[in-house]
Design a protein around this motif. Structure first.
Motif, short mmCIF file in Angstrom:
data_model
loop_
_atom_site.label_atom_id
_atom_site.label_comp_id
_atom_site.label_asym_id
_atom_site.label_seq_id
_atom_site.Cartn_x
_atom_site.Cartn_y
_atom_site.Cartn_z
N UNK A 170 31.58 -18.89 36.78
CA UNK A 170 32.50 -17.83 36.36
C UNK A 170 31.81 -16.80 35.48
N UNK A 171 30.88 -17.22 34.64
CA UNK A 171 30.21 -16.28 33.74
C UNK A 171 29.24 -15.38 34.51
N UNK A 172 28.72 -15.86 35.63
CA UNK A 172 27.81 -15.03 36.43
C UNK A 172 28.52 -13.74 36.86
N UNK A 173 29.81 -13.84 37.20
CA UNK A 173 30.56 -12.65 37.57
C UNK A 173 30.67 -11.65 36.43
N UNK A 174 30.83 -12.15 35.21
CA UNK A 174 30.88 -11.27 34.04
C UNK A 174 29.54 -10.57 33.86
N UNK A 175 28.45 -11.32 34.02
CA UNK A 175 27.11 -10.73 33.86
C UNK A 175 26.88 -9.64 34.90
N UNK A 176 27.31 -9.87 36.14
CA UNK A 176 27.13 -8.87 37.19
C UNK A 176 27.86 -7.58 36.86
N UNK A 177 28.98 -7.69 36.14
CA UNK A 177 29.78 -6.50 35.83
C UNK A 177 29.18 -5.68 34.69
N UNK A 178 28.39 -6.29 33.81
CA UNK A 178 27.92 -5.58 32.62
C UNK A 178 26.42 -5.32 32.59
N UNK A 232 20.58 -14.58 35.65
CA UNK A 232 20.48 -13.46 36.59
C UNK A 232 19.50 -12.37 36.17
N UNK A 233 19.39 -12.07 34.88
CA UNK A 233 18.57 -10.93 34.46
C UNK A 233 17.08 -11.17 34.67
#
Length: 307
Positions: A170-178, A232-233
């Motif tokens: 779920x947090x991966x989606x947040x990272x993709x957005x910001x 991800x980064x």
């Protein structure tokens, strides 16, 4: 890529829970067999995947590169992307597809321009540091960590493991957005700092003899902060740090370093637990994560919008 890995890990956790009621001899065989399904799906869809336009340009197949770009982008975006790639390819002509592997690897490791060399070395170190915080151990040994912290019921262990995987995805989606607003470097620094705090909580849990809330909070915080930045980064920053001519080899070297570090840490995790005790092991990983945050802050160059 990190999202796919996280989703695969979560599916593995759910599969283990779903098969837990079967006899052991049947359950593990089914688990291994189900692991063949994703690769089979990948093999089926790979013929539909286009080749990388950058690779096609480097190989002198400009017409194919143009067709791929117009297939995946709007016409105006495709034309702009093609022009940018052609200009970049011309700039690095002579060090690209005609160069041997060793020549290109030398360009990655010993680039003549100091700035290029700094970017390449920081990318390779970032690949190593992603694993130095102990993420492979935290992922693979989540049930053992929970059990050692005081969760003894088998069903509770499996549900706790699934919850960790769900937090990670779920947090991966947040990272993709910001990530494109915040940049790679700030997220990497904040993520490593969060990982250090999480590992300190886990260390405190074991040092106190099983402080359950600290173990659960530490594990959840670890999964969340890792997936918000370091996960991800890292794989955004690495290819953006290499020139086009050396990008493929550079990413390959970085991936090799990353996976060797991951395998090594997974192999020695049990030995570290016995030698340093679990509290000492997680304290060691906390120090590694804090060091990674300091290194990223001091040496890593922001690549957002530059490549």
């Amino acid at each position: 890529m990190h999202g796919s890995l996280g989703l695969g890990i979560l599916m593995g956790y759910i599969g283990g829970w779903a098969l837990s009621g079967l006899p052991v001899g049947t359950a593990w065989r089914l688990m291994i067999g189900l692991g063949a399904v994703p690769p089979a799906v990948v093999l089926l869809v790979m013929p539909c995947m286009p080749e990388s336009p950058r690779f096609l340009l480097g190989a002198g197949r400009a017409d194919e590169a143009e067709r791929v770009l117009y297939r995946i982008y709007a016409p105006a975006e495709a034309a702009a992307a093609l022009q940018e790639m052609q200009e970049e390819a011309a700039k690095h002509a002579g060090a690209g597809s005609g160069a041997g592997l060793l020549t290109t690897a030398r360009l990655v490791l010993c680039a003549p321009a100091p700035r290029t060399r700094q970017l390449a070395h920081a990318a390779l170190m970032t690949a190593f540091l992603q694993q130095a915080s102990g993420v492979e151990a935290a992922t693979y040994y989540t049930p053992e960590v929970m059990e050692a912290a005081g969760v003894e019921d088998e069903a509770s262990l499996q549900l706790a493991t699934i919850a960790m995987g769900a937090v990670k995805v779920s947090v991966i989606g947040v990272a993709a957005a910001v990530v494109d607003r915040c940049g790679r470097k700030p997220l990497l620094v904040a993520s490593n700092a969060g990982i250090a705090a999480a590992q300190l909580l886990l260390s405190a849990s074991f040092a106190s003899g099983g402080m359950l809330w600290a173990a659960l909070a530490g594990q959840c915080l670890f999964m969340a902060t890792f997936s918000a930045g370091v996960g991800p980064c890292t794989w955004l920053l690495i290819p953006e740090s290499f020139p086009l001519a050396a990008r493929g080899v550079g990413v390959g070297i970085a991936t090799f370093i990353n996976r060797m570090a991951a395998g090594g840490i997974a192999l020695v995790f049990s030995s570290l637990n016995r030698t340093l005790t679990p509290a000492g092991t997680f304290l060691f990983f906390a120090m590694c994560a804090a060091g990674a945050a300091a290194y990223t802050s001091a040496c890593v160059v922001e690549t957002k919008g530059l490549s």
